[in-house]
Motif scaffolding. Structure first.
Motif, PDB file in Angstrom:
ATOM      1  N   THR A 293      -1.691   2.269 -10.663  1.00 28.23           N
ATOM      2  CA  THR A 293      -1.831   2.422  -9.204  1.00 28.23           C
ATOM      3  C   THR A 293      -3.280   2.214  -8.765  1.00 28.23           C
ATOM      4  O   THR A 293      -3.523   1.657  -7.701  1.00 28.23           O
ATOM      5  N   LEU A 294      -4.233   2.632  -9.605  1.00 25.85           N
ATOM      6  CA  LEU A 294      -5.639   2.397  -9.253  1.00 25.85           C
ATOM      7  C   LEU A 294      -5.996   0.911  -9.339  1.00 25.85           C
ATOM      8  O   LEU A 294      -6.800   0.412  -8.556  1.00 25.85           O
ATOM      9  N   PHE A 295      -5.347   0.188 -10.268  1.00 23.57           N
ATOM     10  CA  PHE A 295      -5.513  -1.271 -10.326  1.00 23.57           C
ATOM     11  C   PHE A 295      -5.021  -1.906  -9.027  1.00 23.57           C
ATOM     12  O   PHE A 295      -5.658  -2.810  -8.489  1.00 23.57           O
ATOM     13  N   CYS A 296      -3.860  -1.409  -8.545  1.00 25.42           N
ATOM     14  CA  CYS A 296      -3.305  -1.925  -7.276  1.00 25.42           C
ATOM     15  C   CYS A 296      -4.260  -1.641  -6.116  1.00 25.42           C
ATOM     16  O   CYS A 296      -4.456  -2.483  -5.243  1.00 25.42           O
ATOM     17  N   LEU A 297      -4.831  -0.434  -6.135  1.00 23.76           N
ATOM     18  CA  LEU A 297      -5.747  -0.031  -5.060  1.00 23.76           C
ATOM     19  C   LEU A 297      -7.011  -0.897  -5.073  1.00 23.76           C
ATOM     20  O   LEU A 297      -7.517  -1.279  -4.020  1.00 23.76           O
ATOM     21  N   CYS A 298      -7.492  -1.199  -6.276  1.00 15.46           N
ATOM     22  CA  CYS A 298      -8.687  -2.058  -6.397  1.00 15.46           C
ATOM     23  C   CYS A 298      -8.370  -3.516  -6.086  1.00 15.46           C
ATOM     24  O   CYS A 298      -9.273  -4.309  -5.831  1.00 15.46           O
TER      25      CYS A 298
ATOM     26  N   PHE B  57      -2.701  -9.565 -10.935  1.00 10.02           N
ATOM     27  CA  PHE B  57      -1.351  -9.211 -11.402  1.00 10.02           C
ATOM     28  C   PHE B  57      -0.868  -7.878 -10.829  1.00 10.02           C
ATOM     29  O   PHE B  57       0.000  -7.239 -11.400  1.00 10.02           O
ATOM     30  N   SER B  58      -1.448  -7.419  -9.723  1.00 18.29           N
ATOM     31  CA  SER B  58      -0.929  -6.210  -9.058  1.00 18.29           C
ATOM     32  C   SER B  58      -0.580  -6.564  -7.610  1.00 18.29           C
ATOM     33  O   SER B  58      -1.039  -7.574  -7.087  1.00 18.29           O
TER      34      SER B  58
ATOM     35  N   HIS C  79       0.835  -1.209   0.000  1.00 22.16           N
ATOM     36  CA  HIS C  79       0.000   0.000   0.000  1.00 22.16           C
ATOM     37  C   HIS C  79       0.862   1.249   0.000  1.00 22.16           C
ATOM     38  O   HIS C  79       0.560   2.219  -0.699  1.00 22.16           O
ATOM     39  N   ALA C  80       1.948   1.242   0.773  1.00 17.03           N
ATOM     40  CA  ALA C  80       2.842   2.410   0.842  1.00 17.03           C
ATOM     41  C   ALA C  80       3.396   2.744  -0.538  1.00 17.03           C
ATOM     42  O   ALA C  80       3.438   3.918  -0.929  1.00 17.03           O
TER      43      ALA C  80
END
Length: 297
Positions: free
Chosen positions: A275-280, A284-285, A231-232
């Motif tokens: 980054t929004l993919f990672c947040l969701c 693969f993130s 998250h960081a």
């Protein structure tokens, strides 16, 4: 180290026209130093010193722009964190006064655990102490990128992970879980009606901190740490992209006034998408790795 290095480079682009730029750099380095000191401290004294330095330096960073908004945000941040400091002072005072060994967790009673929990809740902006996190968005965006992704808000969670055996006893695990769920729920509700773009990102940080707290409440402290790290990385990246958009819009932060986001460079748009993919937590993130694992367990 990675986030700090990126933020320091980004700061030279974002704040190079400011008159008191050197002062900003100095306070930022003190802030980062105190966070490292807190992570690596192995005694009460260094922990208290670095904990206090974190609060003081964050106050000066939020106060950087010298206007009324910065002043109210800085006071809110400082006073809420000071409340957490008092809980910590009482906790350490009682532990020394009782004559216990500092690391003999089994001898601590439940109210000591409660003091430590309250300390962590204030620093990590958990419900009901979460108002200071959106207020602290009056700081420059590079500061938000550092403070509200990987340093100040994670300090409380790091503290709980250090005292894992003590706090996460049977009677407190459900309490941590419920507080984390409340934080997630209310921050998500608040972000639906928020107009300031930076505050929306701050409230998403708040919900992720709640998610990490829920993971701690499930007794999965190592996986909570993994989620904290991933998250960081993606949240600091998102803050820097939002900072770039604000910079290109002449300091305009109201999300309703952005009509030209399609004119941003493709590289920035691609970064934002990732980054929004990672947040969701899409597949693969890095967000998918930690979030899927937490939900599975």
């Amino acid at each position: 180290f990675l986030v700090t290095f990126s933020v320091l480079i980004f700061s030279t682009y974002y704040l190079n026209s400011e008159l008191n730029f050197n002062y900003y750099y100095f306070v930022l380095l003190i802030f980062v130093g105190s966070m490292f000191s807190l992570n690596f401290s192995n005694s009460i004294f260094t922990m208290l010193l670095s904990w206090d330095l974190l609060g003081i330096s964050s106050f000066f960073l939020v106060l950087f722009y010298n206007n009324w908004d910065s002043c109210s945000g800085a006071m809110n941040t400082a006073l809420t964190n000071r409340l957490g400091d008092y809980f910590m002072f009482v906790f350490f005072g009682l532990s020394v006064f009782s004559g216990y060994y500092f690391l003999s967790f089994s001898m601590f009673s439940s109210y000591m655990s409660l003091l430590l929990l309250l300390t962590a809740f204030t620093k990590s902006a958990q419900f009901p102490f979460s108002s200071w996190l959106p207020k602290a968005m009056s700081a420059p965006t590079p500061v938000s990128s550092l403070v509200h992704s990987s340093t100040l808000v994670t300090a409380g969670l790091i503290l709980l992970m250090n005292f894992n055996n003590l706090v996460l006893q049977k009677n407190f695990i459900s309490f941590v879980l419920i507080i984390g769920l409340f934080t997630m729920f209310f921050s998500s509700l608040a972000s639906l009606v928020e107009e300031d773009l930076k505050k929306v990102v701050a409230l998403s940080t708040l919900s992720q901190m709640g998610f990490s707290m829920v993971t701690l409440g499930l007794g999965l402290s190592f996986i909570s740490f993994i989620h904290l790290v991933s998250h960081a990385l993606f949240k600091s990246c998102l803050f820097m992209q939002v900072g770039y958009i604000i910079h290109c819009s002449f300091g305009q932060q109201d999300g309703r006034n952005y009509s030209n986001n399609g004119n941003l460079p493709n590289f920035i748009q691609l970064q934002m998408l990732v980054t929004l993919f990672c947040l969701c937590g899409l597949i693969f993130s890095s967000g998918a790795v930690s979030k899927d694992f937490i939900l599975e367990l």
